[in-house]
Write an enzyme that holds these catalytic residues in place. Structure first.
Site, mmCIF file in Angstrom:
data_model
loop_
_atom_site.group_PDB
_atom_site.id
_atom_site.type_symbol
_atom_site.label_atom_id
_atom_site.label_comp_id
_atom_site.label_asym_id
_atom_site.label_seq_id
_atom_site.Cartn_x
_atom_site.Cartn_y
_atom_site.Cartn_z
ATOM 1 N N SER A 13 0.830 -1.207 0.000
ATOM 2 C CA SER A 13 0.000 0.000 0.000
ATOM 3 C C SER A 13 0.866 1.260 0.000
ATOM 4 O O SER A 13 0.483 2.283 -0.577
ATOM 5 C CB SER A 13 -0.983 0.009 1.170
ATOM 6 O OG SER A 13 -0.323 0.210 2.386
ATOM 7 N N ASN A 14 2.027 1.207 0.634
ATOM 8 C CA ASN A 14 2.926 2.379 0.573
ATOM 9 C C ASN A 14 3.464 2.569 -0.836
ATOM 10 O O ASN A 14 3.548 3.702 -1.323
ATOM 11 C CB ASN A 14 4.082 2.225 1.569
ATOM 12 C CG ASN A 14 3.684 2.660 2.958
ATOM 13 O OD1 ASN A 14 3.575 3.854 3.236
ATOM 14 N ND2 ASN A 14 3.430 1.696 3.833
ATOM 15 N N MET A 89 10.340 -7.112 4.344
ATOM 16 C CA MET A 89 10.415 -7.777 5.636
ATOM 17 C C MET A 89 11.722 -8.537 5.869
ATOM 18 O O MET A 89 11.746 -9.603 6.472
ATOM 19 C CB MET A 89 9.223 -8.731 5.802
ATOM 20 C CG MET A 89 7.876 -8.057 5.656
ATOM 21 S SD MET A 89 7.685 -6.625 6.740
ATOM 22 C CE MET A 89 7.427 -7.465 8.296
ATOM 23 N N ASN A 106 13.515 3.724 4.710
ATOM 24 C CA ASN A 106 12.533 2.730 5.164
ATOM 25 C C ASN A 106 11.401 3.454 5.865
ATOM 26 O O ASN A 106 11.587 4.541 6.399
ATOM 27 C CB ASN A 106 13.197 1.756 6.148
ATOM 28 C CG ASN A 106 12.226 0.691 6.630
ATOM 29 O OD1 ASN A 106 11.439 0.157 5.850
ATOM 30 N ND2 ASN A 106 12.251 0.387 7.920
ATOM 31 N N HIS A 108 8.618 2.781 8.945
ATOM 32 C CA HIS A 108 8.379 1.877 10.073
ATOM 33 C C HIS A 108 7.156 2.374 10.841
ATOM 34 O O HIS A 108 7.039 3.572 11.111
ATOM 35 C CB HIS A 108 9.614 1.868 10.980
ATOM 36 C CG HIS A 108 9.482 0.922 12.125
ATOM 37 N ND1 HIS A 108 9.676 -0.438 11.982
ATOM 38 C CD2 HIS A 108 9.132 1.125 13.412
ATOM 39 C CE1 HIS A 108 9.469 -1.025 13.144
ATOM 40 N NE2 HIS A 108 9.138 -0.103 14.031
HETATM 41 C C1 GRF Z 1 3.790 -0.787 6.807
HETATM 42 O O1 GRF Z 1 3.102 -0.669 8.019
HETATM 43 C C2 GRF Z 1 5.224 -0.351 6.960
HETATM 44 O O2 GRF Z 1 5.389 0.682 7.883
HETATM 45 C C3 GRF Z 1 5.883 -1.599 7.460
HETATM 46 O O3 GRF Z 1 5.252 -2.656 6.789
HETATM 47 C C4 GRF Z 1 3.938 -2.250 6.385
HETATM 48 C C5 GRF Z 1 3.879 -2.416 4.915
HETATM 49 O O4 GRF Z 1 2.611 -2.152 4.387
HETATM 50 N N1 GRF Z 1 7.317 -1.536 7.251
HETATM 51 P P1 GRF Z 1 2.412 -2.033 2.834
HETATM 52 O O5 GRF Z 1 3.020 -3.299 2.201
HETATM 53 O O6 GRF Z 1 3.106 -0.805 2.355
HETATM 54 O O7 GRF Z 1 0.943 -1.997 2.642
#
Ligand code: GRF
Length: 199
Positions: A13-14, A89, A106, A108
């Site tokens: 989603s990011n 991850m 990154n 977080h």
């Molecule tokens: C997010 O909460 C980010 O902060 C963490 O992992 C999650 C990833 O979400 N590192 P997405 O894959 O971007 O939806």
């Protein structure tokens, strides 16, 4: 035009928020590659639907530094200015850190240095903090320890679960990550010790 690579492991989603900002002209950058370490990452499908270059470099059973060496090789011809981890991850590995010094970000889902690592929202709930949030930081060889570029805060409500807290934080992630990327790509910052300062 500055070029970025986005590294993911899952939902993405990011990544999507960043891609939308670029598409809508709110972030001046080009996504040179969406790189996943998992074949089942939903982000790969999103990248395809956006017509963006995407690739999977599976990491299962591959040592961290070996994976990083493969990633460096894959990214080298793309001339990327910045690597953005977005739900990646795994540790990035020294070969990537060496190839992109001070050029890996990154996001977080906590106000670092509180609650690094995994199960972050549950850590925040268990600790009993009244506010949490998210942090965009440069990546160094530690776990969520690099200099902080941006943070945003959200309240922790009495009836929160890890899931509801994560959802509230995610809204802020999608807002501040593109902003932090824009700042870093602009070069209009300096790092003094641990502090990332404007100018
Ligand atoms: C997010 O909460 C980010 O902060 C963490 O992992 C999650 C990833 O979400 N590192 P997405 O894959 O971007 O939806």
């Amino acid at each position: 035009m500055k070029r970025i690579a986005i590294l993911v492991s899952g939902r993405g989603s990011n990544f999507e928020a960043i891609a939308r900002c670029i598409r809508e002209g709110r972030l001046e950058a080009q996504i040179a590659m969406l790189l996943s370490n998992r074949a089942d990452a939903a982000a790969l499908k999103t990248a395809a639907s956006f017509g963006l270059p995407h690739h999977c470099l599976p990491s299962q059973g591959v040592a961290t530094d070996d994976w990083a060496r493969q990633a460096v090789e894959l990214l080298a011809p793309l001339n990327v200015d910045l690597i953005c981890l977005a739900g990646f991850m795994r540790r990035v590995g020294q070969p990537l850190l060496d190839a992109y010094p001070g050029r890996i970000l990154n996001i977080h889902p906590s106000l670092l240095p509180a609650f690094p690592g995994l199960e972050v929202q549950q850590q925040a709930l268990d600790y009993g903090v009244k506010f949490s949030g998210c942090t965009v930081h440069f990546v160094d060889s530690g776990l969520d320890t690099g200099p902080i570029v941006a943070q945003a805060m959200v309240p922790v409500l009495d009836n929160d679960t890890a899931r509801t807290l994560a959802a509230r934080i995610l809204v802020e992630e999608h807002r501040i990550y593109p902003q932090a990327i824009a700042l870093v790509l602009s070069g209009k910052y300096r790092v003094e010790g641990r502090r990332v300062l404007a100018g």
